[in-house]
Structures are given as C-alpha cells and as structure tokens.
Write an enzyme that holds these catalytic residues in place. Sequence first.
Site, PDB file in Angstrom:
ATOM      1  N   SER A 124       0.899  -1.118  -0.154  1.00  0.00           N
ATOM      2  CA  SER A 124       0.010   0.074  -0.014  1.00  0.00           C
ATOM      3  C   SER A 124       0.818   1.430  -0.045  1.00  0.00           C
ATOM      4  O   SER A 124       1.869   1.385  -0.874  1.00  0.00           O
ATOM      5  CB  SER A 124      -1.067   0.020   1.320  1.00  0.00           C
ATOM      6  OG  SER A 124      -1.893   0.875   0.979  1.00  0.00           O
ATOM      7  N   HIS A 237      -7.937  -4.983  -1.859  1.00  0.00           N
ATOM      8  CA  HIS A 237      -6.563  -4.642  -1.239  1.00  0.00           C
ATOM      9  C   HIS A 237      -5.960  -5.604  -0.453  1.00  0.00           C
ATOM     10  O   HIS A 237      -4.847  -5.935  -0.458  1.00  0.00           O
ATOM     11  CB  HIS A 237      -7.036  -3.428  -0.399  1.00  0.00           C
ATOM     12  CG  HIS A 237      -5.948  -2.429  -0.200  1.00  0.00           C
ATOM     13  ND1 HIS A 237      -4.991  -1.949  -1.100  1.00  0.00           N
ATOM     14  CD2 HIS A 237      -5.317  -2.226   1.093  1.00  0.00           C
ATOM     15  CE1 HIS A 237      -3.992  -1.244  -0.527  1.00  0.00           C
ATOM     16  NE2 HIS A 237      -4.200  -1.382   0.993  1.00  0.00           N
TER      17      HIS A 237
END
Length: 258
Positions: A124, A237
């Site tokens: 991320s 994600h």
Amino acid sequence: MMTNGKIVKKRPYPSPNPAIRLTEITYMSQGLRVKGLLAEPKAEGTYDGFLYLRGGMQSIGMVRPSRVAQFAAQGFIVFAPYYRGNRGGEGRDEFAGADRYDAVYAVDVLKQFCNDNIHVFGFSRGGIMALWTAILRRDITSVVTWAGVSDATATYWERTDMRRMMKRVIGGTPNRVPEAYDARTPLFEVEHMTAPVLIIHGYRDENVDIEHARQLEFYLKDANISYETWYDRRYAHQYPPAKNRETVHALCEWMKRQ
C-alpha cells in the site's frame, strides 16, 4: 550528529512465533530517533535481508508483529521501520516526504544483521516508500510492491477519506502545490533504479487503484528496468488468508531467485 542507520537502542519484543525472535530497534535517520521492528529466525544460518515497508499513516496500517514474523519464517531477517513520528519515534510522518529516508537508512540497520542481499517489500503506502528506497540506493537486490501506491497525486483524488490528512501533511491540494505531490511520486525517477521489480495487485482494489500498478509498469518499461506483474481479477486490497499465505510464499521465492 549521529550516523544515519546507527542503532541507539534495542529491546526484546514479544513474538507470536517461537521460531522467530523479535526486537524493537531505535535508530538514527536525519538526526531523528526512529523506531522499527526486527524479526530474526532463531535457527542458525546466514539470511538475506528483507525491508518491510508498512502501509497506512500514523496508527493506521501500523507494523504487525505477526506479519513481520510471517516473512521472517520464509527465511529472511526482516526489519520494519514504523517511520518517524510513530510509536514514540521523533519527527512527523510525511507520507513519503523526508520520511522516505527512514526506509533508506533502515537498510543500514538491516545490514548489521543479514548477508549482502537486501530485498525491499512495500504494501500500500509502503509501495511508494519501497520505490524511493530502490531509487536512492544502489545496493538493493529486488523490490516487491503489493497493492502499492506509486502516484501521490492520484492517491489524493482517489482517497476522499485521506484528503484532509494529505492537505495537512503535504501543504495543500495537488492543484495548489502540484510540485509537492510530484516530489513524492517516484514514477518520474525510476530510471535510477537498479533492482528488478515485482508488482502485485488486485483488480478490485478500492484503496489503491490498479492504475498505480499499470503506471509503474509503464514507467519501468520506458526506463528499461526489469519487472514482473502478478495481477488478479478476483481480489481487492487485502487478499483472503489462504491466498495471502500463498502469495507471501511465492513472492519470497521470487526474491530468492533474483
């Protein structure tokens, strides 16, 4: 002024895995005391180094002992900086501003424990940190960016929930201070990298759009940097636990082949 990467304090940290020893380390970065977590396999041997660059900002996405131990269990000595301003570290987290040097000098911390191979992993927000580390150093063996941010400006427009924080930290919106966002975006500097890159991303990622991966791919190709992509149409994600474990193992094997 104390040397960057110098360790000033160590303290044992409870480990979730009896085969892995954890130590919280305080080290120097640009005159600031910054903290991070070191994970070492207890079994004798020489191990490659693994720089784990966390996602999030401040307390969100903080380094998890179980995650760091999971990577160490694959046969690495892992160091995960918290970045400045976190968990009692000095300075303030700048979302890939001067805090990128906390990752850059974390390599010098790692080198005090492992062999000469240093692999950099970013998840991320850690993706942008990983790319900067590989741009600013010449001694990186491989880079993996998983669901990684590569463009600070795109992050501002995509993440309405992060805009207030980004405006505060970066000094305004991309319309007002475009140069401050460009200065955080590693895409424009990837030609300085020497390490091969693995890009992992799920098409359904709503936190970091897959366009970050595609842009990175475009710039790496243009700069003639060796890279590989593992894209998955099914995942967002966070990958489901079984797929996550499988991907961790696969990316670690990829690193060892570089």
